[in-house]
Design an enzyme around this catalytic site. Sequence first.
Site, PDB file in Angstrom:
ATOM      1  CE  LYS A  10      36.812 -39.994  67.558  1.00  0.00           C
ATOM      2  NZ  LYS A  10      36.480 -38.449  67.164  1.00  0.00           N
ATOM      3  CG  ASP A 136      40.960 -39.426  69.144  1.00  0.00           C
ATOM      4  OD1 ASP A 136      41.141 -38.681  70.046  1.00  0.00           O
ATOM      5  OD2 ASP A 136      40.612 -39.175  67.970  1.00  0.00           O
TER       6      ASP A 136
END
Length: 282
Positions: A10, A136
């Site tokens: 990401k 996350d």
Amino acid sequence: MEIIEKAPAKINLGLDIVGKRPDGYHELAMIMTSVDLNDYVTVRDLPTDEIVMVSNSHRMPLNDKNDVYKAALLIKEKYGLTTGVEISLEKHIPICAGLGGGSSDAAATIRALDQLWNLQMTQEEMVEIGFAIGSDVPYCLNAGCALISGKGEIVECLNSRFGYWVVLVKPDFGISTRTIFKEIEPDKISRVDIDGLRTALVAQDFDGVVAHMGNSLEDITIARKPFIQKVKDRMLKCGADAALMSGSGPTVFALCRTEKKAERVFNSMKGFCKEVYKVRTL
């Protein structure tokens, strides 16, 4: 039986530290999007009650210090399972890079074990396990383009077809996220207009996205590692539409409207750093 799950990296298009919570956590507002640089997690049943982990990376701990191992252990404990598992982790995402590799690997493990062991976990149960590993991980369970808030546990998927080219540059050093967060002074750090970025993304407004991108942690990390600023400057000089540090660093990504522009940045950065990747947003 064998299950294989893909674990994409990401990048943070926007990362804002809203403030410090009473529980000691930081209040976050972030927009992340996945890119097509992937690790792969493969799980297989074992007849013995143990977790066996293997990896193609010699830098990975293969015990409870690894987020993949932690995910398997938490699931076994939560559901009282005596079934064993072998987990194979094929690494391609750089380690300690601000690209969420460890979190994505943990999320892929949760998804894979849910299938392997037919647990039929709800999204809430997956998020609970994921957040116990890292802030996350809840985002990485579904990945894509999303707005993340709270401590990281609140994830809103954004209806955005943000399909652009990205060049990732990972300097030859790592950064400890925990160390960077210890240095945050909420009243002194730069702020990011996450609402403006969200609006631009949903409207498919590339120029608006570029104008609103930002990372509250950049100043802290660059003060420690000035080389990151050199990477950003070189990317912009080579024609990148935007250049920003991802997460707590040290990876910097260039956002490019066209593949031709990304190729130019990619070729220029290859002689500047060893780890350079040309990818697309997912």
